[in-house]
Motif scaffolding. Structure first.
Motif, PDB file in Angstrom:
ATOM      1  N   MET B   1       0.840  -1.203   0.000  1.00  0.00           N
ATOM      2  CA  MET B   1       0.000   0.000   0.000  1.00  0.00           C
ATOM      3  C   MET B   1       0.872   1.248   0.000  1.00  0.00           C
ATOM      4  O   MET B   1       1.879   1.304   0.691  1.00  0.00           O
ATOM      5  N   LYS B   2       0.494   2.210  -0.802  1.00  0.00           N
ATOM      6  CA  LYS B   2       1.293   3.439  -0.871  1.00  0.00           C
ATOM      7  C   LYS B   2       0.352   4.609  -0.669  1.00  0.00           C
ATOM      8  O   LYS B   2      -0.689   4.709  -1.319  1.00  0.00           O
ATOM      9  N   ILE B   3       0.744   5.501   0.212  1.00  0.00           N
ATOM     10  CA  ILE B   3      -0.082   6.694   0.436  1.00  0.00           C
ATOM     11  C   ILE B   3       0.659   7.892  -0.117  1.00  0.00           C
ATOM     12  O   ILE B   3       1.848   8.074   0.138  1.00  0.00           O
ATOM     13  N   TRP B   4      -0.069   8.678  -0.880  1.00  0.00           N
ATOM     14  CA  TRP B   4       0.553   9.833  -1.536  1.00  0.00           C
ATOM     15  C   TRP B   4      -0.336  11.038  -1.292  1.00  0.00           C
ATOM     16  O   TRP B   4      -1.558  10.931  -1.358  1.00  0.00           O
ATOM     17  N   SER B   5       0.280  12.173  -0.979  1.00  0.00           N
ATOM     18  CA  SER B   5      -0.567  13.354  -0.818  1.00  0.00           C
ATOM     19  C   SER B   5       0.190  14.603  -1.232  1.00  0.00           C
ATOM     20  O   SER B   5       1.421  14.630  -1.242  1.00  0.00           O
ATOM     21  N   THR B   6      -0.567  15.612  -1.614  1.00  0.00           N
ATOM     22  CA  THR B   6       0.041  16.858  -2.076  1.00  0.00           C
ATOM     23  C   THR B   6      -0.934  18.003  -1.854  1.00  0.00           C
ATOM     24  O   THR B   6      -2.120  17.782  -1.618  1.00  0.00           O
ATOM     25  N   GLU B   7      -0.389  19.222  -1.932  1.00  0.00           N
ATOM     26  CA  GLU B   7      -1.232  20.407  -1.789  1.00  0.00           C
ATOM     27  C   GLU B   7      -0.903  21.367  -2.901  1.00  0.00           C
ATOM     28  O   GLU B   7       0.257  21.445  -3.324  1.00  0.00           O
ATOM     29  N   HIS B   8      -1.911  22.102  -3.367  1.00  0.00           N
ATOM     30  CA  HIS B   8      -1.639  23.080  -4.426  1.00  0.00           C
ATOM     31  C   HIS B   8      -2.507  24.301  -4.186  1.00  0.00           C
ATOM     32  O   HIS B   8      -3.650  24.177  -3.748  1.00  0.00           O
ATOM     33  N   VAL B   9      -1.963  25.488  -4.490  1.00  0.00           N
ATOM     34  CA  VAL B   9      -2.730  26.722  -4.325  1.00  0.00           C
ATOM     35  C   VAL B   9      -3.033  27.315  -5.701  1.00  0.00           C
ATOM     36  O   VAL B   9      -2.124  27.492  -6.516  1.00  0.00           O
ATOM     37  N   PHE B  10      -4.316  27.604  -5.939  1.00  0.00           N
ATOM     38  CA  PHE B  10      -4.720  28.287  -7.172  1.00  0.00           C
ATOM     39  C   PHE B  10      -4.860  29.771  -6.871  1.00  0.00           C
ATOM     40  O   PHE B  10      -5.384  30.156  -5.819  1.00  0.00           O
ATOM     41  N   SER B  11      -4.448  30.604  -7.835  1.00  0.00           N
ATOM     42  CA  SER B  11      -4.561  32.053  -7.627  1.00  0.00           C
ATOM     43  C   SER B  11      -5.927  32.578  -8.040  1.00  0.00           C
ATOM     44  O   SER B  11      -6.043  33.602  -8.716  1.00  0.00           O
ATOM     45  N   TYR B  12      -6.976  31.846  -7.688  1.00  0.00           N
ATOM     46  CA  TYR B  12      -8.334  32.258  -8.021  1.00  0.00           C
ATOM     47  C   TYR B  12      -9.211  31.955  -6.815  1.00  0.00           C
ATOM     48  O   TYR B  12      -8.918  31.048  -6.031  1.00  0.00           O
ATOM     49  N   PRO B  13     -10.326  32.697  -6.676  1.00  0.00           N
ATOM     50  CA  PRO B  13     -11.212  32.387  -5.556  1.00  0.00           C
ATOM     51  C   PRO B  13     -11.923  31.054  -5.726  1.00  0.00           C
ATOM     52  O   PRO B  13     -12.030  30.531  -6.852  1.00  0.00           O
ATOM     53  N   TRP B  14     -12.423  30.551  -4.623  1.00  0.00           N
ATOM     54  CA  TRP B  14     -12.986  29.209  -4.571  1.00  0.00           C
ATOM     55  C   TRP B  14     -14.075  28.962  -5.617  1.00  0.00           C
ATOM     56  O   TRP B  14     -14.089  27.944  -6.304  1.00  0.00           O
ATOM     57  N   GLU B  15     -15.031  29.908  -5.749  1.00  0.00           N
ATOM     58  CA  GLU B  15     -16.138  29.704  -6.695  1.00  0.00           C
ATOM     59  C   GLU B  15     -15.624  29.502  -8.114  1.00  0.00           C
ATOM     60  O   GLU B  15     -16.130  28.664  -8.861  1.00  0.00           O
ATOM     61  N   THR B  16     -14.624  30.296  -8.493  1.00  0.00           N
ATOM     62  CA  THR B  16     -14.057  30.197  -9.846  1.00  0.00           C
ATOM     63  C   THR B  16     -13.423  28.830 -10.051  1.00  0.00           C
ATOM     64  O   THR B  16     -13.623  28.185 -11.085  1.00  0.00           O
ATOM     65  N   VAL B  17     -12.706  28.365  -9.060  1.00  0.00           N
ATOM     66  CA  VAL B  17     -12.013  27.082  -9.187  1.00  0.00           C
ATOM     67  C   VAL B  17     -13.005  25.932  -9.272  1.00  0.00           C
ATOM     68  O   VAL B  17     -12.862  25.031 -10.099  1.00  0.00           O
ATOM     69  N   ILE B  18     -14.034  25.949  -8.429  1.00  0.00           N
ATOM     70  CA  ILE B  18     -14.922  24.786  -8.489  1.00  0.00           C
ATOM     71  C   ILE B  18     -15.833  24.788  -9.703  1.00  0.00           C
ATOM     72  O   ILE B  18     -16.222  23.723 -10.185  1.00  0.00           O
ATOM     73  N   LYS B  19     -16.149  25.983 -10.228  1.00  0.00           N
ATOM     74  CA  LYS B  19     -16.898  25.991 -11.496  1.00  0.00           C
ATOM     75  C   LYS B  19     -16.053  25.307 -12.568  1.00  0.00           C
ATOM     76  O   LYS B  19     -16.562  24.547 -13.384  1.00  0.00           O
ATOM     77  N   ALA B 159      -4.890  21.809 -15.876  1.00  0.00           N
ATOM     78  CA  ALA B 159      -6.188  21.681 -16.551  1.00  0.00           C
ATOM     79  C   ALA B 159      -7.199  22.657 -15.960  1.00  0.00           C
ATOM     80  O   ALA B 159      -7.924  23.343 -16.682  1.00  0.00           O
ATOM     81  N   ILE B 160      -7.246  22.750 -14.629  1.00  0.00           N
ATOM     82  CA  ILE B 160      -8.180  23.675 -13.965  1.00  0.00           C
ATOM     83  C   ILE B 160      -7.859  25.100 -14.392  1.00  0.00           C
ATOM     84  O   ILE B 160      -8.749  25.883 -14.735  1.00  0.00           O
ATOM     85  N   GLU B 161      -6.576  25.454 -14.388  1.00  0.00           N
ATOM     86  CA  GLU B 161      -6.186  26.813 -14.774  1.00  0.00           C
ATOM     87  C   GLU B 161      -6.575  27.081 -16.223  1.00  0.00           C
ATOM     88  O   GLU B 161      -7.023  28.174 -16.565  1.00  0.00           O
ATOM     89  N   TRP B 162      -6.407  26.076 -17.079  1.00  0.00           N
ATOM     90  CA  TRP B 162      -6.747  26.227 -18.496  1.00  0.00           C
ATOM     91  C   TRP B 162      -8.240  26.479 -18.664  1.00  0.00           C
ATOM     92  O   TRP B 162      -8.654  27.353 -19.416  1.00  0.00           O
ATOM     93  N   ILE B 163      -9.053  25.715 -17.926  1.00  0.00           N
ATOM     94  CA  ILE B 163     -10.505  25.888 -17.990  1.00  0.00           C
ATOM     95  C   ILE B 163     -10.869  27.295 -17.523  1.00  0.00           C
ATOM     96  O   ILE B 163     -11.690  27.978 -18.143  1.00  0.00           O
ATOM     97  N   ILE B 164     -10.260  27.737 -16.420  1.00  0.00           N
ATOM     98  CA  ILE B 164     -10.567  29.079 -15.899  1.00  0.00           C
ATOM     99  C   ILE B 164     -10.206  30.134 -16.939  1.00  0.00           C
ATOM    100  O   ILE B 164     -10.999  31.025 -17.245  1.00  0.00           O
ATOM    101  N   LYS B 165      -9.006  30.040 -17.500  1.00  0.00           N
ATOM    102  CA  LYS B 165      -8.566  31.065 -18.455  1.00  0.00           C
ATOM    103  C   LYS B 165      -9.443  31.070 -19.697  1.00  0.00           C
ATOM    104  O   LYS B 165      -9.767  32.129 -20.225  1.00  0.00           O
ATOM    105  N   ASN B 166      -9.846  29.897 -20.166  1.00  0.00           N
ATOM    106  CA  ASN B 166     -10.695  29.854 -21.356  1.00  0.00           C
ATOM    107  C   ASN B 166     -12.076  30.397 -21.071  1.00  0.00           C
ATOM    108  O   ASN B 166     -12.705  30.990 -21.943  1.00  0.00           O
ATOM    109  N   SER B 167     -12.569  30.227 -19.850  1.00  0.00           N
ATOM    110  CA  SER B 167     -13.873  30.792 -19.505  1.00  0.00           C
ATOM    111  C   SER B 167     -13.767  32.303 -19.403  1.00  0.00           C
ATOM    112  O   SER B 167     -14.671  33.018 -19.805  1.00  0.00           O
ATOM    113  N   GLU B 168     -12.640  32.803 -18.865  1.00  0.00           N
ATOM    114  CA  GLU B 168     -12.462  34.260 -18.732  1.00  0.00           C
ATOM    115  C   GLU B 168     -12.500  34.903 -20.105  1.00  0.00           C
ATOM    116  O   GLU B 168     -13.089  35.941 -20.302  1.00  0.00           O
ATOM    117  N   ARG B 169     -11.847  34.254 -21.081  1.00  0.00           N
ATOM    118  CA  ARG B 169     -11.801  34.838 -22.435  1.00  0.00           C
ATOM    119  C   ARG B 169     -13.200  34.978 -22.995  1.00  0.00           C
ATOM    120  O   ARG B 169     -13.504  35.921 -23.684  1.00  0.00           O
TER     121      ARG B 169
END
Lengths: 74, 178
Positions: B1-19, B159-169
């Protein structure tokens, strides 16, 4: 994006558009009343459930009938 | 069994990221995801949105690999359950593979929340438990899978950042002479 069932892709896209709009404009803004997507979701679901059974995809909660039930997991 | 974890910060507010997270596929960074379907969706008594989804992935496995794995199928499937709490601003996703389960089990959990120090940012915590079954090279393969997951996680953030940027355009008017 396609559906797992090729025949369902158009229904999926119609539902997704409706849902994404409701999610952004209503749900996230605190308005949870009146889901406008129930009809398109029902149509889409009927198609997807058929595709899942046809392709024998072992989804939790989908009943499988027939001789394939005991075959080894793929 | 292998456990892997990571954290990442997006420079956008929560609503934008989850959309964007809700509309993550298709995107150029995850070409292996070839199908996404919603199996069920409902609101619970606390106003949280539950979604059950089926993802189909195509890895283009060569015939010989498929023969070794003992499968005729070229696609593998993942089942995902997500919960969006618009009041507490939490989006949690849990997924597991439902094919190749006699060989490997990958359980993944993602949690998107506003950054505790800055509400204009979003923090994603991502973790996975990987178990390779019945092989003596088990722990070696688990290590390889964990490395693969790290690489894929980075693609997922892009991918999330790409989706956000394409929606902004889409929202920028072409002309502002009116």
């Amino acid at each position: 994006m396609n559906s797992v069932g090729e025949a369902c892709t158009d229904m999926k896209r119609e539902y997704d558009q409706c849902f994404n709009r409701w999610f952004a404009e209503n749900f996230l803004k605190g308005d949870q009343g009146g889901d406008p997507c129930t009809e398109s979701f029902k149509r889409y679901q009927r198609c997807v459930q058929t595709a899942i059974k046809e392709k024998d995809i072992p989804v939790d909660g989908v009943e499988f009938m027939g001789p394939n039930k005991d075959k080894p997991e793929s | 069994m292998k456990i892997w974890s990571t954290e990442h910060v997006f420079s956008y507010p929560w609503e934008t990221v989850i959309k964007a997270a809700m509309r993550k596929y298709p995107n150029p960074m995850n070409p292996n995801v070839v199908g996404v379907d919603v199996l069920d969706r409902s609101l619970d008594a606390e106003g949280r949105l539950h979604s059950h989804r089926l993802l189909s992935t195509e890895w283009g496995l060569p015939g010989i690999v498929r023969a070794i794995l003992g499968t005729n199928h070229t696609q593998t499937y993942v089942q995902e359950h997500s919960i969006v709490d618009p009041e507490k601003k939490k989006m949690e996703l849990c997924s597991t593979n439902i094919t190749l389960t006699n060989l490997i089990s990958v359980d993944e959990r993602l949690l998107y929340r506003p950054h505790p120090d800055n509400p204009d940012l979003t923090i994603l915590t991502q973790e996975a438990i990987i178990t390779v079954k019945g092989l003596s090279l088990g722990s070696y393969l688990e290590g390889m899978m964990a490395m693969r997951m790290s690489a894929n996680a980075i693609k997922g953030w892009d991918a999330i950042e790409w989706i956000i940027k394409n929606s902004e355009r889409e929202n920028v008017p072409l002309c502002d002479i009116y």
